[in-house]
Design an enzyme around this catalytic site. Structure first.
Site, PDB file in Angstrom:
ATOM      1  CB  SER A 175     -13.551 -49.116 -21.003  1.00  0.00           C
ATOM      2  OG  SER A 175     -14.713 -48.812 -20.263  1.00  0.00           O
ATOM      3  CG  HIS A 203      -9.685 -50.840 -22.994  1.00  0.00           C
ATOM      4  ND1 HIS A 203      -9.862 -50.405 -24.286  1.00  0.00           N
ATOM      5  CD2 HIS A 203     -10.931 -51.014 -22.498  1.00  0.00           C
ATOM      6  CE1 HIS A 203     -11.153 -50.294 -24.545  1.00  0.00           C
ATOM      7  NE2 HIS A 203     -11.824 -50.658 -23.467  1.00  0.00           N
ATOM      8  CE  LYS A 235     -12.826 -52.975 -26.623  1.00  0.00           C
ATOM      9  NZ  LYS A 235     -13.499 -53.145 -25.358  1.00  0.00           N
TER      10      LYS A 235
HETATM   11  C1  LIG Z   1     -14.873 -53.651 -25.053  1.00  0.00           C
HETATM   12  C2  LIG Z   1     -14.922 -54.138 -23.677  1.00  0.00           C
HETATM   13  C3  LIG Z   1     -15.539 -55.354 -23.358  1.00  0.00           C
HETATM   14  C4  LIG Z   1     -16.340 -56.134 -24.367  1.00  0.00           C
HETATM   15  O1  LIG Z   1     -15.537 -56.735 -25.328  1.00  0.00           O
HETATM   16  P1  LIG Z   1     -16.152 -57.046 -26.761  1.00  0.00           P
HETATM   17  O2  LIG Z   1     -15.258 -58.081 -27.312  1.00  0.00           O
HETATM   18  O3  LIG Z   1     -16.120 -55.762 -27.528  1.00  0.00           O
HETATM   19  O4  LIG Z   1     -17.544 -57.532 -26.544  1.00  0.00           O
HETATM   20  C5  LIG Z   1     -15.452 -55.822 -22.064  1.00  0.00           C
HETATM   21  N1  LIG Z   1     -14.817 -55.116 -21.102  1.00  0.00           N
HETATM   22  C6  LIG Z   1     -14.238 -53.922 -21.376  1.00  0.00           C
HETATM   23  C7  LIG Z   1     -13.542 -53.201 -20.270  1.00  0.00           C
HETATM   24  C8  LIG Z   1     -14.301 -53.392 -22.659  1.00  0.00           C
HETATM   25  O5  LIG Z   1     -13.770 -52.194 -22.915  1.00  0.00           O
END
Ligand SMILES: *Cc1c(COP(=O)(O)O)cnc(C)c1O
Length: 383
Positions: A175, A203, A235
């Protein structure tokens, strides 16, 4: 408990953070603290947060089903849209089944703590997301951290710990650094040692793989290789929610044991309908994934040409490493003065002295936008 003193210490260390307020949608241009700027740090990778068809689906669902779900999934909160979304997710990821959580964070803490417990061992990449780390802690399993993307270190640590039961867990796309996990090698190691392999596709979903299906599609692997695929709907899929795609057995087990699934009111039906519409949009329009991938390649090439970036040119996360926290904050703020919004990422999100400007690319960015961002950064850094 002197919280004012603790805050002062954060400020002295240049680690104090404040919220910036957006007063426009997550488009290629947005308005931050009242000032218009090019947005190069959103996870709205496919630019679908303002897609009219998806907005209409959200509004229609809210009008039909009402705004709140009124209960947890196991009581009164399991509505037709929740069941439909799980079917769409399983189909999208090519698994037997899927479990919907309220966000990715809850999916990780719930699933990891349900799948492993006391007596098990979890092998976790050193750069895994905080929600994976917290899931490991909650599980009470022994957690062994292996060097980032280092399969030799992982194999050595498993051998030293044998006999073990448990799992290997990794971000599919990391991330902060934006690099890709060596999933085929991890699958070989997991198979050899009879460990479960779990990948976090937060991602990767909508970003990598020929049609944006994520890690398995990108690496040409199947659910036999990677039995647990976790992801988020917040995302590239511009909604809210988290998921685990896996076998019928694992999903049924999670619905019965994952505490973040059991003890929380389910997502609002309008949110669930947003996710369904967005996943269907991606499936019907693979061109939006190609546009994103082309933009990523272009932006990465330009940053490399300017000597600002060395990482992967295949994911939407392009970190420009600055190092010093104060310097990174200054560059970010100068960049914003030049009309480009990229917040600086610093400890504890990344290691101390590894502060970065984490650029992200969207499918809606134009070549001019990317050119402007790279030139502005170059100018600001030369000052
Ligand atoms: C953003 C993210 C999460 C959490 O997801 P949310 O839906 O925002 O709670 C989990 N793992 C990774 C690698 C992330 O980047």
């Amino acid at each position: 408990m002197r919280f004012d003193e603790k805050l002062e210490a954060l400020k002295t260390a240049n680690l104090h953070r404040t919220l910036k307020t957006l007063s426009a949608p997550q488009g290629r241009r947005t308005v931050v603290n009242g000032k218009e700027a090019l947005l190069f740090s959103s996870s709205n990778y496919l630019g679908l947060a303002e897609e009219p068809g998806i907005i209409a689906a959200a509004a229609e669902a809210a009008a039909f089903w009402g705004t709140g779900s009124g209960g947890s999934r196991l009581t009164t909160g399991n509505m037709v849209p929740h069941m439909r979304l799980e079917a769409v997710l399983a189909n999208f990821k090519g698994t037997e089944s899927a479990v919907l959580f309220n966000c990715g964070y809850m999916a990780n803490v719930g699933a990891i703590a349900a799948l492993c417990g006391e007596g098990d061992t979890i092998f976790s990449d050193s750069l895994n997301h905080a929600s994976i780390i917290d899931g490991c802690r909650l599980s009470k399993a022994k957690t062994i951290v292996y060097a980032h993307n280092d399969v030799n270190d992982l194999a050595a640590k498993i051998t030293a710990a044998r006999p073990v039961s448990g799992m290997i867990v990794t971000d599919g796309v990391f991330s902060m650094d934006g690099d890709i996990a060596p999933l085929a090698d991890l699958a070989d190691i997991a198979r050899k040692h009879n460990l479960l392999l779990m990948v976090d596709d937060a991602h990767a979903t909508g970003v990598i793989g020929k049609t944006g299906k994520g890690s398995l599609e990108y690496h040409g692997l199947s659910t036999t290789d990677v039995p647990v695929v976790m992801g988020t709907l917040s995302k590239a899929i511009p909604s809210e929610g988290g998921f685990v795609c896996a076998s019928e057995t694992i999903c049924d087990y999670l619905k019965n044991t994952a505490r973040s699934f059991i003890y929380s009111t389910s997502l609002a039906p309008g949110t669930v309908a947003t996710s369904i519409a967005a996943l269907e949009h991606v499936r019907a329009n693979p061109a939006c994934v190609r546009t994103l991938q082309n933009n990523i390649a272009y932006m990465a090439m330009r940053l490399r040409e300017e000597g600002l970036f060395e990482g992967s040119a295949e994911t939407a996360i392009l970190p420009v490493i600055i190092g010093d926290e104060a310097k990174a904050a200054k560059i970010s703020s100068a960049l914003f003065d030049n009309g480009v919004f990229v917040p600086c990422i610093r400890f504890p999100t990344v290691k101390r002295g590894q502060a970065m400007l984490r650029f992200t690319v969207m499918a809606t960015h134009t070549k001019d936008d990317m050119e402007c961002a790279v030139k502005s950064l170059k100018n600001v850094m030369e000052k």
